[in-house]
Motif scaffolding. Structure first.
Motif, PDB file in Angstrom:
ATOM      1  N   SER A  17      20.534   8.356  24.885  1.00  0.00           N
ATOM      2  CA  SER A  17      20.233   8.164  26.303  1.00  0.00           C
ATOM      3  C   SER A  17      18.725   8.042  26.506  1.00  0.00           C
ATOM      4  O   SER A  17      17.932   8.572  25.720  1.00  0.00           O
ATOM      5  N   ARG A  19      15.885   7.768  30.074  1.00  0.00           N
ATOM      6  CA  ARG A  19      15.711   7.729  31.525  1.00  0.00           C
ATOM      7  C   ARG A  19      14.415   7.010  31.844  1.00  0.00           C
ATOM      8  O   ARG A  19      13.337   7.489  31.504  1.00  0.00           O
ATOM      9  N   TYR A  60      25.392  -2.925  39.964  1.00  0.00           N
ATOM     10  CA  TYR A  60      25.115  -2.941  38.528  1.00  0.00           C
ATOM     11  C   TYR A  60      25.664  -4.226  37.935  1.00  0.00           C
ATOM     12  O   TYR A  60      26.688  -4.748  38.387  1.00  0.00           O
ATOM     13  N   VAL A  64      26.627  -2.840  32.138  1.00  0.00           N
ATOM     14  CA  VAL A  64      26.073  -1.476  32.158  1.00  0.00           C
ATOM     15  C   VAL A  64      26.867  -0.533  33.051  1.00  0.00           C
ATOM     16  O   VAL A  64      26.559   0.664  33.104  1.00  0.00           O
ATOM     17  N   ARG A  67      27.723   3.249  32.374  1.00  0.00           N
ATOM     18  CA  ARG A  67      26.755   3.790  31.416  1.00  0.00           C
ATOM     19  C   ARG A  67      25.392   4.059  32.057  1.00  0.00           C
ATOM     20  O   ARG A  67      24.704   5.001  31.682  1.00  0.00           O
ATOM     21  N   PHE A  68      24.996   3.212  33.006  1.00  0.00           N
ATOM     22  CA  PHE A  68      23.690   3.332  33.656  1.00  0.00           C
ATOM     23  C   PHE A  68      23.874   3.816  35.086  1.00  0.00           C
ATOM     24  O   PHE A  68      24.858   3.471  35.753  1.00  0.00           O
ATOM     25  N   LEU A  81      16.286   5.011  36.288  1.00  0.00           N
ATOM     26  CA  LEU A  81      17.456   4.384  35.676  1.00  0.00           C
ATOM     27  C   LEU A  81      17.875   5.261  34.509  1.00  0.00           C
ATOM     28  O   LEU A  81      17.197   5.295  33.475  1.00  0.00           O
ATOM     29  N   MET A  83      20.088   5.829  31.504  1.00  0.00           N
ATOM     30  CA  MET A  83      20.835   4.957  30.607  1.00  0.00           C
ATOM     31  C   MET A  83      21.505   5.794  29.533  1.00  0.00           C
ATOM     32  O   MET A  83      20.821   6.430  28.725  1.00  0.00           O
ATOM     33  N   LEU A  86      23.665   4.078  24.970  1.00  0.00           N
ATOM     34  CA  LEU A  86      22.913   2.840  24.756  1.00  0.00           C
ATOM     35  C   LEU A  86      23.444   2.061  23.563  1.00  0.00           C
ATOM     36  O   LEU A  86      23.907   2.641  22.567  1.00  0.00           O
ATOM     37  N   ASP A  90      21.322  -3.568  24.557  1.00  0.00           N
ATOM     38  CA  ASP A  90      20.504  -3.133  25.683  1.00  0.00           C
ATOM     39  C   ASP A  90      19.012  -3.266  25.381  1.00  0.00           C
ATOM     40  O   ASP A  90      18.180  -3.046  26.273  1.00  0.00           O
ATOM     41  N   TYR A  94      12.262  -3.693  30.172  1.00  0.00           N
ATOM     42  CA  TYR A  94      12.855  -3.358  31.468  1.00  0.00           C
ATOM     43  C   TYR A  94      11.766  -3.359  32.529  1.00  0.00           C
ATOM     44  O   TYR A  94      10.737  -2.684  32.387  1.00  0.00           O
TER      45      TYR A  94
END
Length: 124
Positions: A17, A19, A60, A64, A67-68, A81, A83, A86, A90, A94
């Motif tokens: 994960s 963030r 979304y 994603v 998951r996001f 965000l 995430m 992953l 991905d 970003y």
């Protein structure tokens, strides 16, 4: 005028994960739709997620969903965000996105403001 700066990117393994955070300047942050767009190497920019100023509208991209999670903290002028789970696909830069009109501008890639981007790399 809004200035955006992303943080939180990095190199992780599949299943991990991350963030991402976007800090925004400007007194009217609370009136802006916010979102995230990504661009993988050699590919076009792709909409990821967006949230309206009221938080009533959240979108979304299909890849994603589940998951996001996008969220915003207007007191701190930030949008996040989260995430999870992953995947290597991905992997991308970003970008934080903002627009005073609405989330549809971000979904269409026609928003007025962009951050410089943060790299997310997911290894298999």
């Amino acid at each position: 005028q809004v200035q955006l700066v992303e943080s939180g990117g990095g190199l992780v393994q599949a299943g991990d994960s991350l963030r991402l955070s976007c800090a925004a300047s400007g007194r009217t942050f609370g009136n802006y739709a916010m979102g995230w767009v990504r661009q993988a190497q050699g590919k076009e920019r792709e909409f990821v997620a967006a949230i309206s100023w009221s938080r009533r509208d959240i979108y979304y991209t299909d890849s994603v969903k589940g998951r996001f999670t996008i969220s915003r903290d207007d007191a701190k002028n930030t949008v996040h965000l989260q995430m999870n789970s992953l995947k290597p696909e991905d992997t991308a830069v970003y970008y934080c996105a903002a627009d005073p009109v609405g989330v549809f501008k971000i979904r269409q890639g026609r928003n007025n403001y962009w951050g410089p981007g943060t790299q997310v790399t997911v290894s298999s």
